[in-house]
Design a protein around this motif. Structure first.
Motif, short mmCIF file in Angstrom:
data_model
loop_
_atom_site.label_atom_id
_atom_site.label_comp_id
_atom_site.label_asym_id
_atom_site.label_seq_id
_atom_site.Cartn_x
_atom_site.Cartn_y
_atom_site.Cartn_z
N ASP A 86 -70.33 -54.63 -17.69
CA ASP A 86 -69.41 -55.59 -18.29
C ASP A 86 -68.87 -56.59 -17.28
O ASP A 86 -68.81 -56.32 -16.08
N ASP A 87 -68.42 -57.71 -17.81
CA ASP A 87 -67.80 -58.76 -17.01
C ASP A 87 -66.42 -58.26 -16.54
O ASP A 87 -65.68 -57.66 -17.32
N GLY A 89 -64.15 -60.39 -15.10
CA GLY A 89 -63.25 -61.54 -15.03
C GLY A 89 -61.91 -61.20 -15.68
O GLY A 89 -61.87 -60.72 -16.81
N ARG A 116 -66.32 -62.96 -9.01
CA ARG A 116 -66.31 -62.89 -10.49
C ARG A 116 -64.89 -63.02 -11.06
O ARG A 116 -64.67 -62.76 -12.23
#
Ligand code: IMP
Ligand code: MG
Length: 202
Positions: A86-87, A89, A116
């Motif tokens: 998963d991201d 951010g 990120r």
């Protein structure tokens, strides 16, 4: 004949310390939902025990890396073999490491993850071999300040062996282990509860 290895941190020491770390992390991240990231494979054992001591809605993710040979290796650069699912951010990221030695791998990894744009990024390491540090690194949460000795057990391997050893052993005679990689098998098979006076001083 000298002893090949002895118990540096027994399973009960480890359990107690992880309980304390979990309590501290729970307090520090109150009201948040951190993502705990483990670097395979060694960190997975520590992660499994740690998450059950963190009383927060955590999620977990894994990364697998491989080292380069030669010049790149000395810079700590690694190749990402398996990236996060998963991201991250905007997330509060907590990197879970079994051991930080020179710190080169971890500082490179941190720079990759920082790009990120997570909301925050911290490190929890069960063992910190701080005397070996080359790359300056802030380890916010540490289990034990580990002496400069090769250790196995509790996720840490020697040639992929001994990750399932419940205690952490300090290996004093590496040559004996090179000659017989199974030399420490009795510590797994018999899983002895080692009395405190079998531990090295300090
Ligand atoms: P660093 O880049 O030197 O900090 O490398 C850390 C990695 O080296 C850890 O994640 C371990 O996989 C490995 N490592 C360092 N010291 C030991 C040790 O004493 N026993 C087993 N693995 C170790
Ligand atoms: Mg290793």
């Amino acid at each position: 004949m000298s002893v090949i290895a002895n118990v540096l941190y027994g399973r009960e020491d480890i359990r107690r310390r992880i309980e304390e770390l979990g309590r501290t992390i729970t307090g520090d991240y109150e009201g948040r939902a951190p993502v705990l990231i483990s670097v395979l494979k060694g960190g997975s054992v520590f992660l499994a025990d740690l998450i059950r001591e963190v009383r927060l809605p955590v999620s977990v993710d894994y990364m697998s890396i491989s080292r380069y040979d030669g010049a790149a290796e000395s810079m700590g650069r690694v190749r990402i073999v398996k990236d996060l699912d998963d991201d991250i951010g905007g997330c509060d990221v907590l990197i879970v490491e079994d051991i930080v030695d020179t710190g080169l791998t971890l500082s490179y990894l941190i720079s990759v993850l920082e790009s990120r744009r997570p909301a925050s990024i911290e490190v929890v390491a069960l063992l910190d071999k701080s005397v070996r540090r080359i790359a300056p690194l802030e380890i916010k949460y540490r289990g034990f300040d580990c002496p400069d000795v090769f250790v196995v057990g509790y996720g840490l391997d020697y040639g992929e062996r001994y990750r399932n050893l419940p205690d952490i052993l300090a290996v004093h005679d590496l040559q004996a282990l090179v000659e017989d990689p199974d030399a420490l098998l009795p510590y797994i098979v018999e899983a002895p509860s080692v009395p405190p006076d079998d531990r090295p001083e300090g």
